[in-house]
Enzyme design. Structure first.
Site, PDB file in Angstrom:
ATOM      1  CG  ASP B 259     105.468  39.597  11.379  1.00  0.00           C
ATOM      2  OD1 ASP B 259     106.567  40.149  11.231  1.00  0.00           O
ATOM      3  OD2 ASP B 259     105.335  38.396  11.646  1.00  0.00           O
ATOM      4  CG  ASP B 351     110.963  38.561   8.222  1.00  0.00           C
ATOM      5  OD1 ASP B 351     111.533  37.805   9.024  1.00  0.00           O
ATOM      6  OD2 ASP B 351     109.807  38.968   8.357  1.00  0.00           O
TER       7      ASP B 351
END
Lengths: 258, 433
Positions: B259, B351
């Site tokens: 990420d 997320d």
């Protein structure tokens, strides 16, 4: 060992704290954030103290019960001292952040005052401390079992709940007094807070003689509460005005930062 | 059951796109350099916001000073508000996952079935081999995710919108119908409820159809948010069930690193996606982003009506995911005020999913409650706070995973090994610290 014990103990332990949270903190995002940050600081202090305790246990004689108990007592004292150190560190951090913000914003007032910060950070410490002390016990109380079947006290759950409530409120009072003392540079007051925390923890060494531990704890809690009240700017006059609802300005529910 | 390819697709594009997504409020400050007329938005992210602040700049003229001075305080207050606006859905998702894990045993049962993306089994006796297998599983999983992300970015760059839409619709279809059917089945089994197929059919049909409409078209904001939370929770549960123990932890760590790289490095696919979307002034697909506020400009006379694209809701979401500005304090016409106070922040669904995987894994491995409270809620909140703080400072899309997941992993393992025995001993003697 039923749902009623679970709910009863939960509400005893967390009732006042949750009420405080809902009525004074929940609506202001900034306060919620500082509460959570306070909880995080307590957590870090716990982590450090458990690390030290763990290491000391590993290098000690695991068979000797007396030594283990001694190490545990040492762990408790160390943990108390670390908690207060982290409270001081949090205070320093908040001061720095506040000063930085003030410098940047050219405003005269800050969005949150140091007293409010003292209150929410104390409550944050209290929440985490209470949670760690009692949540496992509460989880166990839902399941089947008999309390004290091996001869221990039957009042385990209830006393734990009351002790937790006292500890949470105490943390809040300690927070207020501590920050105020740091602001005014009154180091004797800081020392008094640390000592009273140590006293309360050491009183619990007497468990399960609950009379010896709970009663003095509650006395200390009331005294700290009065001290926190006065250091937060309260007075008998304020109290009277508030309770008799004469002056709207003093109504706590409508209190806004000036 | 080896999950099918399309199965993988959707959680891949969710994880693919999503971990990066905080294409949030790029700026908490108003832009004093905007021209007074409704100039075409340049590379500013939020076209609606810049259009809206156009007229504001005209009458703001001399109050720029006041704007700057109040800036920081308002930044802090609105920043705090946005943090809370994200806490609540993240917490809800985690609560749903933990509640399910604790009550429905299906999701914690050991199964030999594994996803095809984690082909190496962990049922080996030796620790070294197990570790090796979990690392290999992670490598495969992450490379699948990378490939899918790049595929998605390529499609987006070459404007194959129909394909992407079809893909998204297919994947949300699978989630809303098939996975929720499975979930419902397991819940009924756990509580020993006998329910007939027609009833279940009606329930699932309604649930799925409303979900599809809410997510891909229009619907009440809170319903859409609820659906997004639910599908994130479902996806997290699937991960928790089908990822082997150690692989799950290594994957969590690896995906935070991915990420970080994908969003921040100049050639990162997610960064390219966000930048392309900004250049074209288009919103990123609604099915992949959780938005905490959306404003309905239907019937309002506002400059935003001038440009309606086919992505009506997206546009509105874009406009609303704007800035917290001091403009709302100035006297303005009614609809405009409403428009500005409803701004929100956006967080990618990946997320949500990975936070919930972390929490759910902690709950599933049978630790005590303290471990969940500890590793999950407080840490993820702090991570989210820090991420949003950084967002306010840097004002561009940031990866939301690394800080929270790193903290979460560190604290989970340290609590499990260090704090747990300490607190147990204290509780046994009833000592209080």
């Amino acid at each position: 060992m039923t749902a009623s014990v679970f709910f009863g103990c939960t509400f005893i332990a967390f009732g006042p704290a949750i009420a405080l949270f809902l009525f004074t903190i929940a609506r202001e995002p900034l306060r919620v954030i500082f509460l959570i940050a306070g909880a995080f600081f307590w957590l870090v202090s716990l982590l450090l103290s458990s690390l030290v305790w763990f290491i000391s246990v590993q290098i000690s004689n695991k068979d000797s019960a007396a030594q283990q108990k001694g190490l545990l007592i040492f762990g408790v004292v160390l943990s108390v001292l670390l908690q207060e150190t982290f409270r001081f560190a949090y205070y320093k951090l908040l001061k720095k952040a506040n000063e930085g913000l003030l410098a940047l914003s050219q405003e005269e007032t800050m969005p949150i005052s140091i007293r409010q910060l003292a209150y929410v950070s104390g409550l944050g410490f209290g929440f985490m401390s209470g949670a760690f002390s009692v949540v496992n016990i509460l989880a166990d109380s839902v399941g089947p079992g008999t309390v004290g079947i091996h001869g221990d006290s039957q009042h385990y759950f209830l006393s734990s709940a009351f002790m937790t409530m006292a500890i949470i409120l105490l943390h809040m009072f300690w927070g207020v007094v501590f920050f105020d003392a740091c602001e005014k540079q009154r180091w004797w007051a800081v020392a008094a807070v640390v000592i009273s925390h140590l006293v309360v923890s050491c009183l619990t060494f007497q468990n399960p003689e609950y009379v010896g531990s709970l009663v003095p704890t509650y006395i200390i809690m009331f005294l700290m509460g009065v001290w926190a009240f006065y250091s937060a700017g309260g007075s008998l006059r304020n109290l009277r005005l508030c309770l008799s609802c004469i002056d709207k300005d003093f109504l706590l529910a409508n209190h806004r930062p000036r | 059951m080896n999950t099918s390819d399309s199965d993988d697709d959707f959680y891949n594009e969710r994880t693919a796109l999503v971990p990066s997504e905080n294409p949030v409020v790029p700026s908490y400050k108003p832009d004093p350099d905007l021209t007074p007329t409704n100039s075409t938005p340049t590379t500013r992210v939020k076209p609606g916001a810049s259009r809206r602040s156009g007229p504001a700049c005209v009458d703001s003229g001399g109050s720029d000073q006041e704007v700057d001075a109040d800036d920081e305080e308002l930044t802090l207050k609105y920043g705090a508000k946005h943090v809370i606006m994200l806490f609540i859905p993240v917490t809800l998702c985690m609560v749903v996952v933990v509640a399910t894990i604790k009550s429905v045993s299906f999701y914690t049962e050991k199964t030999d079935q594994q996803l095809i993306y984690t082909p190496f089994t962990e049922n080996t006796p030796s620790v070294g081999l197990r570790l090796l297998n979990s690392v290999l599983n992670t490598i495969i999983m992450i490379s699948v995710i990378v490939v899918m992300t790049i595929f998605l970015v390529v499609l987006y760059k070459y404007r194959c919108y129909k394909f992407i839409h079809g893909w998204l619709i297919l994947s949300s279809l699978m989630l809303l119908f098939w996975f929720s059917f499975m979930y419902l089945g397991e819940v009924f089994k756990t509580y020993n409820l006998a329910v007939d197929y027609p009833t279940v059919g009606v329930i699932i049909w309604n649930f799925g159809a409303v979900g599809m409409i809410c997510i891909h078209w229009k619907g009440p904001l809170q319903l859409q948010q609820a659906y997004l939370i639910l599908i994130s929770a479902l996806m997290a549960l699937v991960f928790i069930k089908y990822l082997p123990e150690w692989s799950a932890w290594v994957i969590l760590g690896a995906i935070s690193v991915y990420d970080l790289v994908a969003v921040l490095s100049p050639k990162g696919p997610l960064r390219m996606l966000v930048e392309t979307a900004q250049e074209r002034n288009e919103p990123i697909f609604p099915a992949l982003i959780y938005s905490s506020a959306m404003v309905w400009t239907v019937g309002m006379a506002s400059p935003v009506d001038a440009q309606r694209s086919e992505y009506e809701t997206d546009e509105e979401a874009e406009q609303s995911a704007g800035r917290a500005e001091p403009e709302s304090r100035r006297p303005r016409s009614g609809p405009d005020e409403e428009l500005e106070e409803d701004r929100g922040v956006k967080l990618g669904l990946g997320d949500f999913i990975f936070y919930s995987v972390l929490v759910g894994k902690a709950a599933a491995t049978g630790g005590d409650w303290e471990t969940y409270i500890d590793s999950s809620f407080i840490i993820i909140w702090i991570g989210l706070c820090l991420t949003l703080l950084l967002l306010a400072i840097f004002k561009k899309a940031l990866p939301a995973l690394p800080i929270s997941i790193t903290f979460g992993l560190v604290f989970y393992f340290s609590t499990d090994f260090l704090v747990q025995p300490f607190m147990d001993n204290l509780a046994a003697h009833q000592f209080y610290i």
